[in-house]
Design an enzyme around this catalytic site. Structure first.
Site, PDB file in Angstrom:
ATOM      1  N   ASN A 194      11.345   8.082 -12.514  1.00 40.67           N
ATOM      2  CA  ASN A 194      10.330   9.115 -12.755  1.00 40.67           C
ATOM      3  C   ASN A 194      10.761   9.862 -14.016  1.00 40.67           C
ATOM      4  O   ASN A 194      11.665  10.682 -13.973  1.00 40.67           O
ATOM      5  CB  ASN A 194      10.272  10.058 -11.542  1.00 40.67           C
ATOM      6  CG  ASN A 194       9.362  11.249 -11.772  1.00 40.67           C
ATOM      7  OD1 ASN A 194       8.608  11.292 -12.747  1.00 40.67           O
ATOM      8  ND2 ASN A 194       9.434  12.226 -10.881  1.00 40.67           N
ATOM      9  N   TRP A 195      10.100   9.532 -15.110  1.00 37.42           N
ATOM     10  CA  TRP A 195      10.534  10.114 -16.396  1.00 37.42           C
ATOM     11  C   TRP A 195      10.061  11.553 -16.573  1.00 37.42           C
ATOM     12  O   TRP A 195      10.456  12.216 -17.517  1.00 37.42           O
ATOM     13  CB  TRP A 195      10.023   9.245 -17.554  1.00 37.42           C
ATOM     14  CG  TRP A 195      10.591   7.867 -17.597  1.00 37.42           C
ATOM     15  CD1 TRP A 195      11.504   7.313 -16.735  1.00 37.42           C
ATOM     16  CD2 TRP A 195      10.311   6.845 -18.571  1.00 37.42           C
ATOM     17  NE1 TRP A 195      11.792   6.010 -17.103  1.00 37.42           N
ATOM     18  CE2 TRP A 195      11.069   5.707 -18.219  1.00 37.42           C
ATOM     19  CE3 TRP A 195       9.471   6.781 -19.689  1.00 37.42           C
ATOM     20  CZ2 TRP A 195      11.032   4.525 -18.973  1.00 37.42           C
ATOM     21  CZ3 TRP A 195       9.426   5.595 -20.434  1.00 37.42           C
ATOM     22  CH2 TRP A 195      10.202   4.487 -20.076  1.00 37.42           C
ATOM     23  N   LYS A 196       9.179  12.007 -15.705  1.00 36.41           N
ATOM     24  CA  LYS A 196       8.627  13.372 -15.806  1.00 36.41           C
ATOM     25  C   LYS A 196       8.064  13.588 -17.218  1.00 36.41           C
ATOM     26  O   LYS A 196       7.555  12.649 -17.812  1.00 36.41           O
ATOM     27  CB  LYS A 196       9.696  14.406 -15.414  1.00 36.41           C
ATOM     28  CG  LYS A 196      10.330  14.059 -14.054  1.00 36.41           C
ATOM     29  CD  LYS A 196      11.164  15.147 -13.467  1.00 36.41           C
ATOM     30  CE  LYS A 196      11.718  14.682 -12.128  1.00 36.41           C
ATOM     31  NZ  LYS A 196      12.481  15.691 -11.436  1.00 36.41           N
ATOM     32  N   HIS A 250       4.615  14.885  -5.625  1.00 33.96           N
ATOM     33  CA  HIS A 250       5.961  15.263  -6.052  1.00 33.96           C
ATOM     34  C   HIS A 250       6.120  16.778  -5.898  1.00 33.96           C
ATOM     35  O   HIS A 250       5.170  17.524  -6.130  1.00 33.96           O
ATOM     36  CB  HIS A 250       6.186  14.841  -7.510  1.00 33.96           C
ATOM     37  CG  HIS A 250       7.621  15.001  -7.922  1.00 33.96           C
ATOM     38  ND1 HIS A 250       8.138  16.225  -8.276  1.00 33.96           N
ATOM     39  CD2 HIS A 250       8.636  14.109  -8.001  1.00 33.96           C
ATOM     40  CE1 HIS A 250       9.432  16.063  -8.557  1.00 33.96           C
ATOM     41  NE2 HIS A 250       9.751  14.789  -8.400  1.00 33.96           N
ATOM     42  N   GLU A 263       7.384  18.963  -7.687  1.00 30.02           N
ATOM     43  CA  GLU A 263       7.040  19.754  -8.882  1.00 30.02           C
ATOM     44  C   GLU A 263       5.532  19.967  -8.973  1.00 30.02           C
ATOM     45  O   GLU A 263       5.064  21.010  -9.418  1.00 30.02           O
ATOM     46  CB  GLU A 263       7.608  19.070 -10.143  1.00 30.02           C
ATOM     47  CG  GLU A 263       9.116  19.282 -10.232  1.00 30.02           C
ATOM     48  CD  GLU A 263       9.886  18.178 -10.921  1.00 30.02           C
ATOM     49  OE1 GLU A 263       9.285  17.387 -11.676  1.00 30.02           O
ATOM     50  OE2 GLU A 263      11.113  18.105 -10.706  1.00 30.02           O
ATOM     51  N   GLU A 305      12.428  13.577  -0.884  1.00 30.75           N
ATOM     52  CA  GLU A 305      13.122  14.293  -1.949  1.00 30.75           C
ATOM     53  C   GLU A 305      13.346  15.748  -1.536  1.00 30.75           C
ATOM     54  O   GLU A 305      12.435  16.578  -1.654  1.00 30.75           O
ATOM     55  CB  GLU A 305      12.288  14.270  -3.231  1.00 30.75           C
ATOM     56  CG  GLU A 305      12.005  12.868  -3.741  1.00 30.75           C
ATOM     57  CD  GLU A 305      11.734  12.863  -5.245  1.00 30.75           C
ATOM     58  OE1 GLU A 305      12.460  12.170  -5.957  1.00 30.75           O
ATOM     59  OE2 GLU A 305      10.825  13.566  -5.683  1.00 30.75           O
ATOM     60  N   GLY A 315      17.121  17.487  -9.604  1.00 34.65           N
ATOM     61  CA  GLY A 315      17.537  17.990 -10.910  1.00 34.65           C
ATOM     62  C   GLY A 315      18.643  19.030 -10.851  1.00 34.65           C
ATOM     63  O   GLY A 315      18.935  19.695 -11.838  1.00 34.65           O
ATOM     64  N   SER A 374      18.869  13.952  -7.529  1.00 33.38           N
ATOM     65  CA  SER A 374      20.197  13.791  -8.138  1.00 33.38           C
ATOM     66  C   SER A 374      20.886  12.483  -7.742  1.00 33.38           C
ATOM     67  O   SER A 374      22.107  12.431  -7.590  1.00 33.38           O
ATOM     68  CB  SER A 374      21.096  14.988  -7.810  1.00 33.38           C
ATOM     69  OG  SER A 374      20.527  16.185  -8.321  1.00 33.38           O
ATOM     70  N   GLY A 393      15.135  10.660 -11.274  1.00 35.89           N
ATOM     71  CA  GLY A 393      14.664  11.497 -12.376  1.00 35.89           C
ATOM     72  C   GLY A 393      15.626  11.414 -13.543  1.00 35.89           C
ATOM     73  O   GLY A 393      15.567  10.493 -14.364  1.00 35.89           O
ATOM     74  N   GLY A 394      16.545  12.359 -13.614  1.00 31.46           N
ATOM     75  CA  GLY A 394      17.469  12.466 -14.750  1.00 31.46           C
ATOM     76  C   GLY A 394      18.151  11.154 -15.122  1.00 31.46           C
ATOM     77  O   GLY A 394      18.209  10.787 -16.314  1.00 31.46           O
TER      78      GLY A 394
HETATM   79  P1  PGA Z   1      16.381  13.912 -10.214  1.00 29.15           P
HETATM   80  O1  PGA Z   1      14.809  13.884  -9.933  1.00 29.15           O
HETATM   81  O2  PGA Z   1      16.898  12.514 -10.020  1.00 29.15           O
HETATM   82  O3  PGA Z   1      16.498  14.378 -11.643  1.00 29.15           O
HETATM   83  O4  PGA Z   1      16.981  14.872  -9.235  1.00 29.15           O
HETATM   84  C1  PGA Z   1      14.251  13.109  -8.895  1.00 29.15           C
HETATM   85  C2  PGA Z   1      12.766  13.326  -8.815  1.00 29.15           C
HETATM   86  O5  PGA Z   1      12.319  14.468  -8.998  1.00 29.15           O
HETATM   87  O6  PGA Z   1      11.990  12.385  -8.582  1.00 29.15           O
END
Ligand code: PGA
Length: 255
Positions: free
Chosen positions: A10-12, A96, A98, A168, A174, A214, A235-236
């Site tokens: 997930n590149w956001k 998600h 966010e 999640e 993050g 994470s 994500g990251g």
């Molecule tokens: P993260 O994000 O790996 O940076 O914690 C995961 C996500 O939000 O899908």
């Protein structure tokens, strides 16, 4: 193993169209036509076309990070399932945290998106997870149940085969704070139990439940070894080829 492991990046809101294509090329150079694990890249809308082109003829699939449930119309700034399909998108991340916390996505709205995605042959990656306050207040399982049942309302047994769930915990996204394997496995097992109640054991056993929050090469092997953890929503660590490829390799080893 009856469930193929699944790694989604997930590149956001990261990577331009050109940067996304370059990252995709790097990932493909390292993993080639990997088929032991399902791999999905979810760039921002503006990089879907360039990443999709880089993925042509490959086994890695393209995913989007959101969509609007309506077909078309006066929804400034929104994108429909049909528009995603026309760019050869196969998966779509829905609900998600966010989106839920910053953009007001409710369970009912996530449900509309889920049904619209399925009606348009897009496979939803439905995200659920509790905040820190909810965990500390002992509400984790109740929140997960509400989001899961809310998100899946009206999804038929036949459609469930196209759904991927991502657990999640919001406090782990993050933050570098990963859930312990026991914390994650407990919720994953609970999600499978809920799916069993809704759809019966044979179908529930086939659904991939990803962990997100994470996840990185250092903690992935232990998480992926858990009975009900079938992959990761990353994500990251998905923003660099090296760490993402290591995660794909960890999933192959755990298969
Ligand atoms: P993260 O994000 O790996 O940076 O914690 C995961 C996500 O939000 O899908």
């Amino acid at each position: 193993m009856i469930r193929k492991k699944f790694i989604a990046g997930n590149w956001k809101m990261n990577k331009t169209a050109a940067d996304g294509a370059a990252l995709t090329a790097e990932i493909l150079a390292a993993i080639g036509r990997e088929t032991a694990v399902d791999v999905v890249l979810c760039p921002p809308y503006t990089a879907l076309e360039s990443v999709g082109r880089a993925l042509e003829g490959q086994s890695v699939k393209l995913g989007a990070q959101n969509m609007h449930p309506e077909k078309n119309g006066a929804f400034t700034g929104e994108i429909s399932a049909e528009m995603l399909r026309s760019l050869f998108v196969s998966y779509v991340i829905l609900g998600h945290s966010e989106r839920r916390t910053m953009f007001g996505d409710t369970d009912a709205f996530v449900n509309k998106k889920t049904l619209a995605a399925l009606a348009n042959q897009l496979k939803p990656i439905l995200c659920v997870g509790e905040t820190l306050a909810e965990r500390e207040g002992g509400a984790t399982l109740a929140v997960v149940q509400r989001q899961l049942e809310g998100g899946l309302a009206g999804v038929t047994a036949e459609q469930l085969a196209s759904v991927v769930i991502a657990y999640e915990p919001v406090w782990a996204i993050g933050t570098g704070k990963v859930a312990t394997t026991a914390q994650a496995q407990e919720v994953h097992a609970y999600i499978r139990e809920l799916l069993t109640k809704l759809y019966g054991a044979p179908l529930a056993q086939k659904v991939r439940i990803l962990y997100g929050g994470s996840m990185k090469p250092a903690n992935a092997p232990e998480l992926l070894a858990q009975k009900d953890i079938d992959g990761g929503l990353i994500g990251g660590a998905a923003l660099e080829a090296k760490s993402f490829v290591e995660l794909v390799k960890a999933a192959i080893l755990a298969s």
